[in-house]
Design an enzyme around this catalytic site. Structure first.
Site, PDB file in Angstrom:
ATOM      1  N   ASP A 106       0.865  -1.173   0.000  1.00  0.00           N
ATOM      2  CA  ASP A 106       0.000   0.000   0.000  1.00  0.00           C
ATOM      3  C   ASP A 106       0.915   1.241   0.000  1.00  0.00           C
ATOM      4  O   ASP A 106       1.359   1.674  -1.043  1.00  0.00           O
ATOM      5  CB  ASP A 106      -0.880  -0.119   1.250  1.00  0.00           C
ATOM      6  N   PHE A 155      -9.610   0.564  -0.415  1.00  0.00           N
ATOM      7  CA  PHE A 155      -9.459  -0.496   0.572  1.00  0.00           C
ATOM      8  C   PHE A 155     -10.109  -1.797   0.089  1.00  0.00           C
ATOM      9  O   PHE A 155     -11.213  -1.796  -0.445  1.00  0.00           O
ATOM     10  CB  PHE A 155     -10.072  -0.063   1.905  1.00  0.00           C
TER      11      PHE A 155
HETATM   12  P1  IMP Z   1       2.027  -0.602   3.761  1.00  0.00           P
HETATM   13  O1  IMP Z   1       3.074  -0.692   4.827  1.00  0.00           O
HETATM   14  O2  IMP Z   1       1.326   0.715   3.776  1.00  0.00           O
HETATM   15  O3  IMP Z   1       2.536  -0.962   2.381  1.00  0.00           O
HETATM   16  O4  IMP Z   1       0.870  -1.605   4.159  1.00  0.00           O
HETATM   17  C1  IMP Z   1       1.046  -2.907   4.131  1.00  0.00           C
HETATM   18  C2  IMP Z   1       0.101  -3.673   5.017  1.00  0.00           C
HETATM   19  O5  IMP Z   1      -1.095  -2.973   5.364  1.00  0.00           O
HETATM   20  C3  IMP Z   1      -0.342  -4.870   4.250  1.00  0.00           C
HETATM   21  O6  IMP Z   1       0.531  -5.950   4.476  1.00  0.00           O
HETATM   22  C4  IMP Z   1      -1.736  -5.137   4.764  1.00  0.00           C
HETATM   23  O7  IMP Z   1      -1.688  -6.015   5.861  1.00  0.00           O
HETATM   24  C5  IMP Z   1      -2.248  -3.781   5.184  1.00  0.00           C
HETATM   25  N1  IMP Z   1      -3.121  -3.209   4.107  1.00  0.00           N
HETATM   26  C6  IMP Z   1      -2.778  -2.285   3.201  1.00  0.00           C
HETATM   27  N2  IMP Z   1      -3.805  -2.001   2.361  1.00  0.00           N
HETATM   28  C7  IMP Z   1      -4.828  -2.791   2.759  1.00  0.00           C
HETATM   29  C8  IMP Z   1      -6.172  -2.993   2.261  1.00  0.00           C
HETATM   30  O8  IMP Z   1      -6.645  -2.380   1.284  1.00  0.00           O
HETATM   31  N3  IMP Z   1      -6.916  -3.917   2.928  1.00  0.00           N
HETATM   32  C9  IMP Z   1      -6.448  -4.624   4.009  1.00  0.00           C
HETATM   33  N4  IMP Z   1      -5.202  -4.478   4.486  1.00  0.00           N
HETATM   34  C10 IMP Z   1      -4.398  -3.573   3.872  1.00  0.00           C
END
Ligand code: IMP
Ligand code: MG
Length: 180
Positions: A106, A155
């Site tokens: 994300d 999301f």
């Molecule tokens: P980042 O560190 O922002 O890249 O987020 C990574 C983590 O956040 C992922 O491994 C997911 O567990 C959670 N995450 C990010 N986007 C979503 C989503 O749209 N739905 C559910 N979990 C998410």
């Protein structure tokens, strides 16, 4: 259209189970090819990646190992920006070919903090395989070597991904419904 409600929010079907499995088979075939004879170590990042990791691992034909760590940064439908290591790495990665398995990238925060820690331990190679990637949400640049689906910045839940703990057992991936 089959709308589902999880906690206070509504979600609509987005990626069907058959398509998810098709993409995972393609990824496994690619990894079989790229890692033949290399005995790679897969590091699956819990919680969200458990279903993706299990399905991918079953499709692999090469000799490979898997281990699990638990990192968390999400609260509800928003990233908190803080990455917590709840379960750390217990496997030696020095001189190993390592592939990280992540459910979704994300903001990139989780991996941008975790990958340098692994690099310090001098693996022979380090690659990242993800089920989903939201390029428009990316704030911290992360190398992505294998990706099943590139999706818009909205999301999603299901297939291991949760909204405040719920929705992980849904077999397909749902997307947050427009709140307008
Ligand atoms: P980042 O560190 O922002 O890249 O987020 C990574 C983590 O956040 C992922 O491994 C997911 O567990 C959670 N995450 C990010 N986007 C979503 C989503 O749209 N739905 C559910 N979990 C998410
Ligand atoms: Mg995750």
């Amino acid at each position: 259209m089959q709308v589902i409600k999880v906690h206070d929010k509504e979600f609509i079907p987005y990626l069907p189970e058959t398509l998810i499995h098709e993409k995972i088979k393609e990824l496994a075939a690619q990894l079989d090819k790229d890692y033949q004879g290399k005995k790679p170590l897969f590091i699956s990042i819990l919680n969200g990646s458990f279903m993706f990791s299990a399905d991918l691992f079953k499709e692999l034909s090469i000799e490979a190992e898997i281990c699990f760590i638990k990192l968390a940064s999400y609260k509800g439908t928003k990233s908190t920006g803080h990455v917590i290591t709840a379960i750390g790495l217990d496997t030696e990665i020095n001189n190993r070919h390592v592939v990280i398995l992540e459910d979704i990238i994300d903001t990139g925060k989780t991996l941008s903090e975790f990958l340098p820690q692994l690099v310090n331990q001098q693996p022979l190679s380090l690659k990242v395989a993800v089920l989903l990637h939201k390029p428009d949400a990316m704030k911290y640049p992360v190398q992505i070597d294998y990706c099943c689906f590139t999706i818009p910045n909205r999301f999603v839940l299901g297939y291991g991904l949760d909204y405040d703990g719920l929705g992980r057992n849904i077999r397909e991936i749902y997307q947050l419904k427009d709140e307008a």
